[in-house]
Design a protein around this motif. Sequence first.
Motif, PDB file in Angstrom:
ATOM      1  N   THR A 191       0.839  -1.194   0.000  1.00 19.02           N
ATOM      2  CA  THR A 191       0.000   0.000   0.000  1.00 19.02           C
ATOM      3  C   THR A 191       0.874   1.245   0.000  1.00 19.02           C
ATOM      4  N   GLN A 192       0.267   2.379  -0.307  1.00 16.19           N
ATOM      5  CA  GLN A 192       0.992   3.653  -0.249  1.00 16.19           C
ATOM      6  C   GLN A 192       1.257   4.070   1.197  1.00 16.19           C
ATOM      7  N   GLU A 193       0.609   3.410   2.152  1.00 18.83           N
ATOM      8  CA  GLU A 193       0.862   3.693   3.570  1.00 18.83           C
ATOM      9  C   GLU A 193       1.980   2.783   4.106  1.00 18.83           C
ATOM     10  N   HIS A 194       2.611   2.033   3.211  1.00 19.97           N
ATOM     11  CA  HIS A 194       3.786   1.198   3.518  1.00 19.97           C
ATOM     12  C   HIS A 194       3.463  -0.054   4.324  1.00 19.97           C
ATOM     13  N   GLU A 195       2.261  -0.603   4.108  1.00 22.77           N
ATOM     14  CA  GLU A 195       1.955  -1.926   4.637  1.00 22.77           C
ATOM     15  C   GLU A 195       2.142  -2.941   3.521  1.00 22.77           C
ATOM     16  N   TRP A 196       2.472  -4.166   3.904  1.00 24.55           N
ATOM     17  CA  TRP A 196       2.517  -5.261   2.932  1.00 24.55           C
ATOM     18  C   TRP A 196       1.486  -6.302   3.342  1.00 24.55           C
ATOM     19  N   LEU A 197       1.077  -7.068   2.361  1.00 19.74           N
ATOM     20  CA  LEU A 197       0.045  -8.066   2.536  1.00 19.74           C
ATOM     21  C   LEU A 197       0.460  -9.281   1.714  1.00 19.74           C
ATOM     22  N   ASP A 198       0.680 -10.399   2.383  1.00 23.73           N
ATOM     23  CA  ASP A 198       1.073 -11.640   1.723  1.00 23.73           C
ATOM     24  C   ASP A 198      -0.150 -12.556   1.704  1.00 23.73           C
ATOM     25  N   VAL A 199      -0.692 -12.795   0.515  1.00 26.11           N
ATOM     26  CA  VAL A 199      -1.977 -13.488   0.384  1.00 26.11           C
ATOM     27  C   VAL A 199      -1.804 -14.891  -0.191  1.00 26.11           C
ATOM     28  N   THR A 200      -2.430 -15.855   0.467  1.00 26.93           N
ATOM     29  CA  THR A 200      -2.551 -17.218  -0.030  1.00 26.93           C
ATOM     30  C   THR A 200      -4.013 -17.596   0.115  1.00 26.93           C
ATOM     31  N   GLY A 201      -4.702 -17.756  -1.019  1.00 24.68           N
ATOM     32  CA  GLY A 201      -6.137 -18.048  -0.976  1.00 24.68           C
ATOM     33  C   GLY A 201      -6.880 -16.866  -0.382  1.00 24.68           C
ATOM     34  N   ASP A 202      -7.621 -17.115   0.722  1.00 20.60           N
ATOM     35  CA  ASP A 202      -8.344 -16.026   1.376  1.00 20.60           C
ATOM     36  C   ASP A 202      -7.707 -15.650   2.712  1.00 20.60           C
TER      37      ASP A 202
END
Length: 123
Positions: A6-17
Amino acid sequence: MTLYFTQEHEWLDVTGDTATVGITDYAQGQLGDVVFVEVPEAGRVVVKGKEAAVVESVKAASDVYSPASGTVTEANAALAEDPALVNTAPESDGWFFKLTLSDVSELEGLMDAAAYKAWVATL
């Protein structure tokens, strides 16, 4: 496994849901030495773009926003004892919380690693 930013510098690692959320290396560098992290408890419903956690450093306290909506399934208990994990391993062991996504379509519009790197270069 797909990684989003995100532009707020969070990351999100997604597998399925399922997703793991943390802050980026750039964010921890801007914060300086992290001394305290408040993460959401399991069962809490978080909303995309709304405050989900707090990180305090020697410089300031900052809100961490959820990059997607869902229900928290796990908080990173290791951060209570060793908040410096956010500095030493921000995009791995220093993760904040895991959640079950309530709307996978919310991932649209988030950046991939190349786009995030290019965006950070403009800051």
